[in-house]
Design an enzyme around this catalytic site. Structure first.
Site, PDB file in Angstrom:
ATOM      1  N   GLY A   8      -8.714   1.476 -29.517  1.00 45.24           N
ATOM      2  CA  GLY A   8      -9.532   1.372 -28.297  1.00 45.24           C
ATOM      3  C   GLY A   8      -9.501   2.703 -27.581  1.00 45.24           C
ATOM      4  CB  ALA A  11     -11.796   4.256 -19.056  1.00 48.27           C
ATOM      5  CB  VAL A  12      -6.973   3.036 -20.158  1.00 52.00           C
ATOM      6  CG1 VAL A  12      -5.458   3.187 -20.239  1.00 52.00           C
ATOM      7  CG2 VAL A  12      -7.380   2.604 -18.745  1.00 52.00           C
ATOM      8  N   GLY A  13      -7.743   4.285 -22.988  1.00 56.46           N
ATOM      9  CA  GLY A  13      -7.303   4.686 -24.327  1.00 56.46           C
ATOM     10  C   GLY A  13      -7.516   6.170 -24.566  1.00 56.46           C
ATOM     11  CG  ASN A  98      -6.193  -5.258 -15.772  1.00 56.85           C
ATOM     12  OD1 ASN A  98      -5.213  -4.684 -15.290  1.00 56.85           O
ATOM     13  ND2 ASN A  98      -7.435  -4.972 -15.416  1.00 56.85           N
ATOM     14  CB  ALA A 123      -9.586   6.474 -16.748  1.00 55.91           C
ATOM     15  CE  LYS A 174      -3.588  -3.401 -12.125  1.00 54.11           C
ATOM     16  NZ  LYS A 174      -3.737  -2.844 -13.447  1.00 54.11           N
ATOM     17  CG  ASN A 178      -6.366  -6.727 -11.392  1.00 57.18           C
ATOM     18  OD1 ASN A 178      -6.781  -5.818 -10.675  1.00 57.18           O
ATOM     19  ND2 ASN A 178      -5.729  -6.499 -12.524  1.00 57.18           N
TER      20      ASN A 178
END
Ligand SMILES: NC(=O)c1ccc[n+]([C@@H]2O[C@H](COP(=O)([O-])OP(=O)(O)OC[C@H]3O[C@@H](n4cnc5c(N)ncnc54)[C@H](OP(=O)(O)O)[C@@H]3O)[C@@H](O)[C@H]2O)c1
Length: 290
Positions: A8, A11-13, A98, A123, A174, A178
């Site tokens: 993946g 954005a984060v990967g 998440n 990101a 978290k 969310n």
């Protein structure tokens, strides 16, 4: 030398992959659905650019020391196809997603091999392989030998790795933030909607359900969490858009099940009803199904 596969590369990967590639002692392979040639990540510490090794066929993957799964929660079955080839006898698997179901989302993997990771790295993806990382951010993992080994992968980077003795409580805190974000996704209104008294009360009610279920699951959550989270939304830029809102605006699937549905599902195990989170999950899933 650690052999690392990142499954993946959104954005984060892409952000974590760029920092891992920048380390002198990692051998990094990217496992992508949509291929690209150049990985370019704008970070607060400058631009990281590389031509990484990219696979698009899970059958071409070989066992590695570490797999980092960084797909959206609803793409777990696609990630599993990579894991079937990437996991050898000594592989650890970090799940950067998440929610609170990092281990149960991958029932085929020995839970002892899984390092659950709470991601706080803002990101955005502009195009495949082209990402803006807004803050250095942090990755929170359990304070155990596997969590410590995961943190060591980022020792050279500005990403803060946090080892916690109570990962479960951190994950539920978290999740409480969310789950309230459903109000933004449902109303299609950015963070400023939390300044409206009725919307704020709806956020608090979603969070109260989350607290009840989280406590039943063993998390330690303070009584003032609903107020402090709403205060956080009120203090953020009024035009900021959370990821579930952005996904809905873009017509993409959302992580509603991992952010809201989970509260109703896990609540049912304890005889706790969570009708607001169930409603948010159902409406968001129906609104974004094609
Ligand atoms: N972005 C943030 O600021 C942020 C902050 C905190 C937490 N998170 C969490 O981090 C997780 C990842 O989010 P993200 O924002 O990085 O998502 P994203 O930008 O949508 O990236 C997900 C990536 O997974 C890829 N993918 C999906 N199925 C795949 C498969 N079968 N094989 C290989 N790759 C596959 C997608 O491929 P395509 O390129 O083909 O779409 C995409 O590149 C989520 O759980 C999210 O909630 C994100």
């Amino acid at each position: 030398m650690s052999a690392i596969a990142v499954v993946g590369t959104g954005a984060v990967g892409a952000s974590v992959a760029a920092w891992l590639i920048a380390a002198p002692d990692h051998d990094v392979t990217l496992c992508a659905r949509t291929p690209f040639d150049t990985l370019r990540v704008e970070t607060p510490d400058g631009v990281l650019e590389s031509q990484p090794r990219i696979l698009t066929d899970p059958a071409a993957a070989q066992p590695v020391d570490w797999v980092l799964v960084v797909t959206k929660t609803y793409d777990a079955s696609g990630a599993q196809r990579w894991l079937d080839h990437l996991i050898g006898p000594d592989t650890n698997v970090a799940i950067l997603q998440n929610g609170v179901e990092h281990r149960s989302r991958f029932p085929g993997i020995d839970p002892a091999r899984i390092v659950p990771v709470i991601v706080d790295i803002p990101a955005e993806r502009r195009a495949p392989g082209d990402v803006v990382q807004r803050r250095s951010g942090s990755l929170t993992v359990p304070n155990d030998p596997a969590g410590t080994a995961f943190a060591a992968l980022f020792a050279h980077s500005p990403i803060d790795t946090i080892l916690t003795d109570d990962w479960q409580s951190a994950a539920w805190r978290k999740l409480a933030i969310n789950c309230a974000g459903a109000v933004n996704a449902l109303t299609l209104q950015p963070s400023g909607i939390a300044r409206d008294a009725e919307a704020a009360e709806l956020m608090r009610a979603l969070i109260r359900e989350c607290i009840a279920v989280g406590r039943a699951e063993g998390a330690t959550l303070p009584d003032d969490l609903p107020d402090s989270i709403v205060e956080g939304y009120r203090n953020s830029p009024p035009d900021s858009i959370n990821s579930i809102h952005a996904d809905r605006l873009a017509g993409r699937p959302t992580e509603a099940d991992a952010r809201n549905g989970v509260i109703a599902r896990l609540g049912a195990r304890h005889g706790i009803d969570a009708p607001l989170n169930r409603m948010a999950d159902v409406v968001l899933r129906k609104a974004t199904s094609r």
